[in-house]
Design an enzyme around this catalytic site. Structure first.
Site, PDB file in Angstrom:
ATOM      1  N   GLU A   1      -1.294  -6.344   8.767  1.00  0.00           N
ATOM      2  CA  GLU A   1       0.092  -6.020   9.096  1.00  0.00           C
ATOM      3  C   GLU A   1       0.516  -6.661  10.414  1.00  0.00           C
ATOM      4  O   GLU A   1      -0.302  -6.994  11.271  1.00  0.00           O
ATOM      5  CB  GLU A   1       0.261  -4.499   9.151  1.00  0.00           C
ATOM      6  CG  GLU A   1       1.665  -3.988   9.503  1.00  0.00           C
ATOM      7  CD  GLU A   1       2.769  -4.465   8.569  1.00  0.00           C
ATOM      8  OE1 GLU A   1       2.959  -5.696   8.438  1.00  0.00           O
ATOM      9  OE2 GLU A   1       3.466  -3.596   8.012  1.00  0.00           O
TER      10      GLU A   1
ATOM     11  N   HIS B   1       0.731  -5.144   3.276  1.00  0.00           N
ATOM     12  CA  HIS B   1       1.626  -4.295   4.065  1.00  0.00           C
ATOM     13  C   HIS B   1       3.080  -4.734   3.930  1.00  0.00           C
ATOM     14  O   HIS B   1       3.376  -5.838   3.466  1.00  0.00           O
ATOM     15  CB  HIS B   1       1.200  -4.346   5.521  1.00  0.00           C
ATOM     16  CG  HIS B   1      -0.265  -4.092   5.703  1.00  0.00           C
ATOM     17  ND1 HIS B   1      -0.781  -2.830   5.867  1.00  0.00           N
ATOM     18  CD2 HIS B   1      -1.330  -4.939   5.715  1.00  0.00           C
ATOM     19  CE1 HIS B   1      -2.102  -2.902   5.973  1.00  0.00           C
ATOM     20  NE2 HIS B   1      -2.453  -4.179   5.893  1.00  0.00           N
TER      21      HIS B   1
ATOM     22  N   ARG C   1      -5.602   1.415   5.032  1.00  0.00           N
ATOM     23  CA  ARG C   1      -4.615   1.895   4.074  1.00  0.00           C
ATOM     24  C   ARG C   1      -4.478   0.962   2.873  1.00  0.00           C
ATOM     25  O   ARG C   1      -4.212   1.426   1.759  1.00  0.00           O
ATOM     26  CB  ARG C   1      -3.271   2.125   4.759  1.00  0.00           C
ATOM     27  CG  ARG C   1      -2.691   0.950   5.552  1.00  0.00           C
ATOM     28  CD  ARG C   1      -1.594   1.470   6.468  1.00  0.00           C
ATOM     29  NE  ARG C   1      -0.859   0.458   7.215  1.00  0.00           N
ATOM     30  CZ  ARG C   1      -1.207   0.013   8.409  1.00  0.00           C
ATOM     31  NH1 ARG C   1      -2.327   0.447   8.993  1.00  0.00           N
ATOM     32  NH2 ARG C   1      -0.455  -0.870   9.051  1.00  0.00           N
TER      33      ARG C   1
ATOM     34  N   HIS D   1       0.824  -1.206   0.000  1.00  0.00           N
ATOM     35  CA  HIS D   1       0.000   0.000   0.000  1.00  0.00           C
ATOM     36  C   HIS D   1       0.859   1.257   0.000  1.00  0.00           C
ATOM     37  O   HIS D   1       2.037   1.243   0.386  1.00  0.00           O
ATOM     38  CB  HIS D   1      -0.926   0.020   1.218  1.00  0.00           C
ATOM     39  CG  HIS D   1      -0.213   0.082   2.532  1.00  0.00           C
ATOM     40  ND1 HIS D   1       0.393   1.225   3.008  1.00  0.00           N
ATOM     41  CD2 HIS D   1       0.026  -0.879   3.465  1.00  0.00           C
ATOM     42  CE1 HIS D   1       0.953   0.976   4.180  1.00  0.00           C
ATOM     43  NE2 HIS D   1       0.753  -0.293   4.472  1.00  0.00           N
TER      44      HIS D   1
END
Length: 250
Positions: free
Chosen positions: A91, A184, A64, A13
């Site tokens: 993440e 992530h 995100r 991202h």
């Protein structure tokens, strides 16, 4: 009938607001910075130029990552392409480091322990205090086997939870599908460790820059090439990865 190789496109991202502030983000569920939105648009442009038309978009459920998928999907006109969310791509949980300024963490821990917790396979940050205010901003999903927010994870732990997702995705790729996965820095380091069978030194040195699509071909027998993947803009991607390494890594 010859089956064309499947294509896996791995995208970290764009920069988050916490990345921009040079703080450990981990499970904090924050959005993209303005630069992060630009990086998402840049990733879409690179994929448009290489005609990477996906059969499926798969994303971490964190904000995100979902925002990055939204930008890519809109820019490429992929509104008809399904999006799947997987908690296994969330993440890494940075425990007590969550939300902490990275320079402060380095001063607190010392350079050696800082790198152990941040880059090695088995370094695990201690848990955050149960009453820490940062927990209110963390992603959690009690309907899954995701660990409680703030508990702390090693990269080895993340590899263990990403592994079943990878095993479920390989058959699609073996059938010749194109899959874009957006997640992530650490959940994608875990994925690359699985795909490329990375040793501890290779895991330590791996940095994935935001907004730079990394492509793998997957044959019908499951063989994945090239080892390490190929960036659609290798010069810029490697330069960005070197910058991340200079700041202490993903």
């Amino acid at each position: 009938m010859t089956i064309q190789p499947g294509v896996l496109v791995v995208v970290r991202h764009g920069e988050s607001t916490m990345n921009a502030a040079r703080r450990f983000t981990g499970r904090m569920d924050v959005g993209l910075s303005d630069a992060g939105v630009d990086q998402a648009h840049a990733a879409a442009a690179l994929m448009r130029d290489c005609d990477a038309v996906p059969d499926l978009l798969i994303s971490s459920p964190m904000l995100r990552a979902r925002r990055t998928v939204e930008v890519i999907r809109t820019d490429l006109g992929l509104t008809a392409v399904p999006v799947e969310l997987s908690w296994r791509l969330v993440e890494r949980d940075y425990g007590c480091l969550t939300g902490m300024a990275k320079h402060h963490a380095r001063e607190l821990l010392g350079p050696e322990e800082f790198m152990t917790l941040r880059r090695t396979l088995h370094g695990t940050p201690p848990p955050v205090a149960p009453d820490a205010g940062v927990l209110a901003r963390c992603y959690t999903d009690p309907a899954t086997a995701l660990s409680p927010a703030g508990a702390g994870e090693s990269l080895h732990d993340v590899i263990a939870r990403v592994g079943p997702w990878w095993a479920e995705t390989v058959p699609r790729l073996r059938r010749g599908e194109t899959v874009i996965v957006v997640a992530h820095g650490n959940s994608l380091r875990a994925l690359c460790a699985l795909i490329d069978d990375l040793d501890e030194r290779e895991v330590h040195d791996l940095n994935l820059p935001p907004g730079h699509p990394l492509v793998y071909d997957v044959a019908s027998d499951g063989h994945v090439t090239p080892r390490g993947g190929r960036y659609l803009d290798p010069t810029s991607a490697h330069r960005a990865a070197e910058q991340i390494a200079g700041e202490g890594g993903t």
